[in-house]
Design an enzyme around this catalytic site. Sequence first.
Site, PDB file in Angstrom:
ATOM      1  N   SER A 121       0.817  -1.221   0.000  1.00  0.00           N
ATOM      2  CA  SER A 121       0.000   0.000   0.000  1.00  0.00           C
ATOM      3  C   SER A 121       0.842   1.257   0.000  1.00  0.00           C
ATOM      4  CB  SER A 121      -0.868   0.026   1.268  1.00  0.00           C
ATOM      5  OG  SER A 121      -1.754  -1.046   1.285  1.00  0.00           O
ATOM      6  N   HIS A 142      -0.513  -2.327  -7.459  1.00  0.00           N
ATOM      7  CA  HIS A 142      -1.279  -2.025  -6.242  1.00  0.00           C
ATOM      8  C   HIS A 142      -2.785  -2.069  -6.509  1.00  0.00           C
ATOM      9  CE1 HIS A 142      -2.512   1.135  -3.019  1.00  0.00           C
ATOM     10  NE2 HIS A 142      -2.620  -0.096  -2.555  1.00  0.00           N
ATOM     11  N   GLU A 154      -2.966   0.748  -9.249  1.00  0.00           N
ATOM     12  CA  GLU A 154      -1.844   1.695  -9.378  1.00  0.00           C
ATOM     13  C   GLU A 154      -0.606   0.906  -9.788  1.00  0.00           C
ATOM     14  OE1 GLU A 154      -1.747   3.519  -5.380  1.00  0.00           O
ATOM     15  OE2 GLU A 154      -2.036   5.448  -6.351  1.00  0.00           O
ATOM     16  N   ASN A 192      -3.498   6.179  -1.467  1.00  0.00           N
ATOM     17  CA  ASN A 192      -3.334   6.179  -0.002  1.00  0.00           C
ATOM     18  C   ASN A 192      -2.705   7.457   0.531  1.00  0.00           C
ATOM     19  OD1 ASN A 192      -4.552   3.712   0.265  1.00  0.00           O
ATOM     20  ND2 ASN A 192      -2.657   2.565   0.065  1.00  0.00           N
TER      21      ASN A 192
HETATM   22  C1  LIG Z   1      -5.618   0.350   1.534  1.00  0.00           C
HETATM   23  C2  LIG Z   1      -5.049   0.317   0.170  1.00  0.00           C
HETATM   24  O1  LIG Z   1      -3.866   0.029  -0.029  1.00  0.00           O
HETATM   25  C3  LIG Z   1      -5.884   0.734  -1.009  1.00  0.00           C
HETATM   26  C4  LIG Z   1      -7.359   0.560  -0.856  1.00  0.00           C
HETATM   27  O2  LIG Z   1      -7.913  -0.467  -1.141  1.00  0.00           O
HETATM   28  S1  LIG Z   1      -8.210   1.895  -0.225  1.00  0.00           S
HETATM   29  C5  LIG Z   1      -9.844   1.304  -0.124  1.00  0.00           C
HETATM   30  C6  LIG Z   1     -10.529   1.347  -1.477  1.00  0.00           C
HETATM   31  N1  LIG Z   1     -11.865   0.803  -1.346  1.00  0.00           N
HETATM   32  C7  LIG Z   1     -12.936   1.554  -1.024  1.00  0.00           C
HETATM   33  O3  LIG Z   1     -12.839   2.759  -0.856  1.00  0.00           O
HETATM   34  C8  LIG Z   1     -14.221   0.793  -0.884  1.00  0.00           C
HETATM   35  C9  LIG Z   1     -15.366   1.713  -0.542  1.00  0.00           C
HETATM   36  N2  LIG Z   1     -16.593   0.901  -0.482  1.00  0.00           N
HETATM   37  C10 LIG Z   1     -17.302   0.586  -1.608  1.00  0.00           C
HETATM   38  O4  LIG Z   1     -16.963   0.960  -2.716  1.00  0.00           O
HETATM   39  C11 LIG Z   1     -18.548  -0.260  -1.434  1.00  0.00           C
HETATM   40  O5  LIG Z   1     -18.957  -0.199  -0.087  1.00  0.00           O
HETATM   41  C12 LIG Z   1     -18.299  -1.752  -1.781  1.00  0.00           C
HETATM   42  C13 LIG Z   1     -18.069  -1.872  -3.283  1.00  0.00           C
HETATM   43  C14 LIG Z   1     -17.149  -2.350  -1.000  1.00  0.00           C
HETATM   44  C15 LIG Z   1     -19.536  -2.528  -1.413  1.00  0.00           C
HETATM   45  O6  LIG Z   1     -20.593  -2.068  -2.286  1.00  0.00           O
HETATM   46  P1  LIG Z   1     -21.987  -1.549  -1.650  1.00  0.00           P
HETATM   47  O7  LIG Z   1     -23.011  -1.662  -2.695  1.00  0.00           O
HETATM   48  O8  LIG Z   1     -21.812  -0.250  -1.058  1.00  0.00           O
HETATM   49  O9  LIG Z   1     -22.264  -2.472  -0.472  1.00  0.00           O
HETATM   50  P2  LIG Z   1     -22.655  -3.968  -0.553  1.00  0.00           P
HETATM   51  O10 LIG Z   1     -24.089  -4.114  -1.004  1.00  0.00           O
HETATM   52  O11 LIG Z   1     -22.266  -4.508   0.763  1.00  0.00           O
HETATM   53  O12 LIG Z   1     -21.693  -4.613  -1.662  1.00  0.00           O
HETATM   54  C16 LIG Z   1     -22.054  -4.573  -3.041  1.00  0.00           C
HETATM   55  C17 LIG Z   1     -21.629  -5.827  -3.556  1.00  0.00           C
HETATM   56  O13 LIG Z   1     -20.207  -5.978  -3.389  1.00  0.00           O
HETATM   57  C18 LIG Z   1     -19.975  -7.172  -2.675  1.00  0.00           C
HETATM   58  N3  LIG Z   1     -18.854  -7.073  -1.764  1.00  0.00           N
HETATM   59  C19 LIG Z   1     -18.806  -6.361  -0.643  1.00  0.00           C
HETATM   60  N4  LIG Z   1     -17.638  -6.583  -0.024  1.00  0.00           N
HETATM   61  C20 LIG Z   1     -16.953  -7.468  -0.797  1.00  0.00           C
HETATM   62  C21 LIG Z   1     -15.674  -8.081  -0.709  1.00  0.00           C
HETATM   63  N5  LIG Z   1     -14.880  -7.872   0.342  1.00  0.00           N
HETATM   64  N6  LIG Z   1     -15.259  -8.924  -1.681  1.00  0.00           N
HETATM   65  C22 LIG Z   1     -16.053  -9.159  -2.731  1.00  0.00           C
HETATM   66  N7  LIG Z   1     -17.288  -8.629  -2.868  1.00  0.00           N
HETATM   67  C23 LIG Z   1     -17.718  -7.782  -1.916  1.00  0.00           C
HETATM   68  C24 LIG Z   1     -21.208  -7.368  -1.840  1.00  0.00           C
HETATM   69  O14 LIG Z   1     -21.359  -8.746  -1.613  1.00  0.00           O
HETATM   70  C25 LIG Z   1     -22.308  -6.832  -2.671  1.00  0.00           C
HETATM   71  O15 LIG Z   1     -22.862  -7.865  -3.446  1.00  0.00           O
HETATM   72  P3  LIG Z   1     -24.353  -8.221  -2.949  1.00  0.00           P
HETATM   73  O16 LIG Z   1     -25.179  -6.985  -3.236  1.00  0.00           O
HETATM   74  O17 LIG Z   1     -24.760  -9.395  -3.700  1.00  0.00           O
HETATM   75  O18 LIG Z   1     -24.231  -8.491  -1.465  1.00  0.00           O
HETATM   76  N1  LIG Z   2      -6.365  -4.127   3.170  1.00  0.00           N
HETATM   77  C1  LIG Z   2      -6.485  -3.320   2.116  1.00  0.00           C
HETATM   78  O1  LIG Z   2      -7.503  -2.607   1.936  1.00  0.00           O
HETATM   79  C2  LIG Z   2      -5.360  -3.273   1.139  1.00  0.00           C
HETATM   80  C3  LIG Z   2      -4.114  -3.809   1.466  1.00  0.00           C
HETATM   81  N2  LIG Z   2      -3.099  -3.766   0.537  1.00  0.00           N
HETATM   82  C4  LIG Z   2      -1.802  -4.370   0.843  1.00  0.00           C
HETATM   83  O2  LIG Z   2      -1.902  -5.774   0.620  1.00  0.00           O
HETATM   84  C5  LIG Z   2      -1.052  -6.485   1.520  1.00  0.00           C
HETATM   85  C6  LIG Z   2      -1.893  -7.494   2.288  1.00  0.00           C
HETATM   86  O3  LIG Z   2      -2.908  -6.782   2.964  1.00  0.00           O
HETATM   87  P1  LIG Z   2      -4.205  -7.568   3.503  1.00  0.00           P
HETATM   88  O4  LIG Z   2      -4.590  -8.646   2.565  1.00  0.00           O
HETATM   89  O5  LIG Z   2      -5.208  -6.552   3.890  1.00  0.00           O
HETATM   90  O6  LIG Z   2      -3.587  -8.226   4.841  1.00  0.00           O
HETATM   91  P2  LIG Z   2      -4.138  -9.480   5.621  1.00  0.00           P
HETATM   92  O7  LIG Z   2      -3.678  -9.316   7.030  1.00  0.00           O
HETATM   93  O8  LIG Z   2      -5.593  -9.695   5.323  1.00  0.00           O
HETATM   94  O9  LIG Z   2      -3.351 -10.696   4.927  1.00  0.00           O
HETATM   95  C7  LIG Z   2      -1.947 -10.756   5.008  1.00  0.00           C
HETATM   96  C8  LIG Z   2      -1.613 -12.224   4.825  1.00  0.00           C
HETATM   97  O10 LIG Z   2      -0.196 -12.375   4.748  1.00  0.00           O
HETATM   98  C9  LIG Z   2       0.130 -13.505   5.524  1.00  0.00           C
HETATM   99  N3  LIG Z   2       1.561 -13.515   5.866  1.00  0.00           N
HETATM  100  C10 LIG Z   2       2.177 -12.935   6.909  1.00  0.00           C
HETATM  101  N4  LIG Z   2       3.488 -13.214   6.848  1.00  0.00           N
HETATM  102  C11 LIG Z   2       3.681 -13.964   5.719  1.00  0.00           C
HETATM  103  C12 LIG Z   2       4.811 -14.576   5.109  1.00  0.00           C
HETATM  104  N5  LIG Z   2       6.029 -14.449   5.656  1.00  0.00           N
HETATM  105  N6  LIG Z   2       4.639 -15.288   3.980  1.00  0.00           N
HETATM  106  C13 LIG Z   2       3.409 -15.432   3.427  1.00  0.00           C
HETATM  107  N7  LIG Z   2       2.287 -14.894   3.972  1.00  0.00           N
HETATM  108  C14 LIG Z   2       2.445 -14.157   5.089  1.00  0.00           C
HETATM  109  C15 LIG Z   2      -0.765 -13.378   6.728  1.00  0.00           C
HETATM  110  O11 LIG Z   2      -0.809 -14.591   7.456  1.00  0.00           O
HETATM  111  P3  LIG Z   2      -1.041 -14.464   9.034  1.00  0.00           P
HETATM  112  O12 LIG Z   2      -2.349 -13.746   9.215  1.00  0.00           O
HETATM  113  O13 LIG Z   2      -1.062 -15.880   9.480  1.00  0.00           O
HETATM  114  O14 LIG Z   2       0.128 -13.666   9.556  1.00  0.00           O
HETATM  115  C16 LIG Z   2      -2.079 -13.063   6.025  1.00  0.00           C
HETATM  116  O15 LIG Z   2      -2.702 -14.242   5.582  1.00  0.00           O
HETATM  117  C17 LIG Z   2      -0.390  -5.432   2.398  1.00  0.00           C
HETATM  118  O16 LIG Z   2       0.857  -5.093   1.864  1.00  0.00           O
HETATM  119  C18 LIG Z   2      -1.368  -4.254   2.292  1.00  0.00           C
HETATM  120  O17 LIG Z   2      -0.762  -3.003   2.529  1.00  0.00           O
HETATM  121  C19 LIG Z   2      -3.262  -3.205  -0.715  1.00  0.00           C
HETATM  122  C20 LIG Z   2      -4.480  -2.671  -1.059  1.00  0.00           C
HETATM  123  C21 LIG Z   2      -5.594  -2.644  -0.154  1.00  0.00           C
END
Ligand SMILES: CC(=O)CC(=O)SCCNC(=O)CCNC(=O)[C@H](O)C(C)(C)COP(=O)(O)OP(=O)(O)OC[C@H]1O[C@@H](n2cnc3c(N)ncnc32)[C@H](O)[C@@H]1OP(=O)(O)O
Ligand SMILES: NC(=O)C1=CN([C@@H]2O[C@H](COP(=O)(O)OP(=O)(O)OC[C@H]3O[C@@H](n4cnc5c(N)ncnc54)[C@H](OP(=O)(O)O)[C@@H]3O)[C@@H](O)[C@H]2O)C=CC1
Length: 293
Positions: A121, A142, A154, A192
């Site tokens: 991330s 990403h 990304e 992010n």
């Molecule tokens: C952290 C990083 O490194 C980068 C990042 O990812 S930053 C985060 C980026 N993501 C976001 O900002 C997500 C924001 N949220 C959303 O866009 C929406 O809430 C969402 C698409 C996740 C869900 O859509 P929604 O219509 O609002 O809610 P919801 O009805 O629960 O979900 C729509 C569909 O997506 C599905 N869905 C929800 N979560 C899911 C998941 N984790 N995996 C797969 N499908 C999923 C749901 O099952 C739903 O299908 P159904 O209607 O049949 O249940």
């Molecule tokens: N969460 C998000 O919304 C997003 C996250 N990311 C990035 O994706 C990556 C994973 O995030 P996310 O899936 O949320 O994290 P989770 O905690 O859901 O999953 C991480 C996984 O990695 C496993 N793990 C830990 N150490 C090792 C290892 N040495 N070898 C193999 N597997 C290992 C963990 O196992 P255990 O739990 O047993 O330690 C776990 O199953 C991170 O780099 C995160 O920044 C990118 C976009 C969006």
Amino acid sequence: MVVEIKKVGVIGAGQMGSGIAHVCAVAGFDVALNDISKDRIQSGLASINGNMARQVSKGQLDEESRTAALDRITPADSMDQLADVDLVIESAVENEQIKRKIFTQLCPLLKPEAILATNTSSISITRLAATTDRPERFIGIHFMNPVPLMELVELVRGIATEDETFEASKVFTRKLGKTIAVAEDFPAFMVNRILLPMINEAIYTLYEGVGSVEAIDTAMKLGANHPMGPLQLADFIGLDTCLSIMQVLYEGLADSKYRPCPLLVKYVEAGWLGRKTQRGFYDYRGETPVPTR
Ligand SMILES: CC(=O)CC(=O)SCCNC(=O)CCNC(=O)[C@H](O)C(C)(C)COP(=O)(O)OP(=O)(O)OC[C@H]1O[C@@H](n2cnc3c(N)ncnc32)[C@H](O)[C@@H]1OP(=O)(O)O
Ligand SMILES: NC(=O)C1=CN([C@@H]2O[C@H](COP(=O)(O)OP(=O)(O)OC[C@H]3O[C@@H](n4cnc5c(N)ncnc54)[C@H](OP(=O)(O)O)[C@@H]3O)[C@@H](O)[C@H]2O)C=CC1
């Protein structure tokens, strides 16, 4: 010569790794799904199955494609099973030391021409690449959460990433049906860099008593048309991942505006990581999520 990607290794079977394996398999790629824990691989396969079933019920995927896609995913209990992949996407926990350790263990097992990508991330692609035997074939791919639904990917080149690697990654990402945004290798890239300070600010808003969990999320859902409130989203991402990203921004950009909110630190220290531990800003153990503050 642009490497043609046919088989993908995914390391980390958590929410992101499972989502990446899901979209690769549906797009026709063979996938080897690895994790440090065999149980996590099995739970990852179960969540992929559930998410594909949901897509079938919504008419986004037909049953035949679902079973064909599931057949393309092989549980790889050992990294040795990644020896024949053309691309590895590392998606383990957002911890630089753990990622470095994975790459050190993995590289000697890979084909010389295999591309190594990370789904990090926020962490420097250049710095992670330098710990591998293939910085020119290392890149950030990403994905966004949830991977099956979010259109954006990304692409982030490290300073040593070669054009052939970049081109092959673009072709691969487009085959997944994703839209690419290219970010330079700065802390937390683009999404992010903008989104996490907003989430951190929402946690400060809670910490300072400006509003309750419910009020803050309602305010942003109805006031700014966000699909999820920032605290709900933080729980969805994982509070450990949110904290890691803020720490990378704070250390990488040396600006106090990125300091993580003390309440975020405390929740992570308590092990309240959000949905994945059933408790964060909401309690997920019941029928519907209940605010915890
Ligand atoms: C952290 C990083 O490194 C980068 C990042 O990812 S930053 C985060 C980026 N993501 C976001 O900002 C997500 C924001 N949220 C959303 O866009 C929406 O809430 C969402 C698409 C996740 C869900 O859509 P929604 O219509 O609002 O809610 P919801 O009805 O629960 O979900 C729509 C569909 O997506 C599905 N869905 C929800 N979560 C899911 C998941 N984790 N995996 C797969 N499908 C999923 C749901 O099952 C739903 O299908 P159904 O209607 O049949 O249940
Ligand atoms: N969460 C998000 O919304 C997003 C996250 N990311 C990035 O994706 C990556 C994973 O995030 P996310 O899936 O949320 O994290 P989770 O905690 O859901 O999953 C991480 C996984 O990695 C496993 N793990 C830990 N150490 C090792 C290892 N040495 N070898 C193999 N597997 C290992 C963990 O196992 P255990 O739990 O047993 O330690 C776990 O199953 C991170 O780099 C995160 O920044 C990118 C976009 C969006």
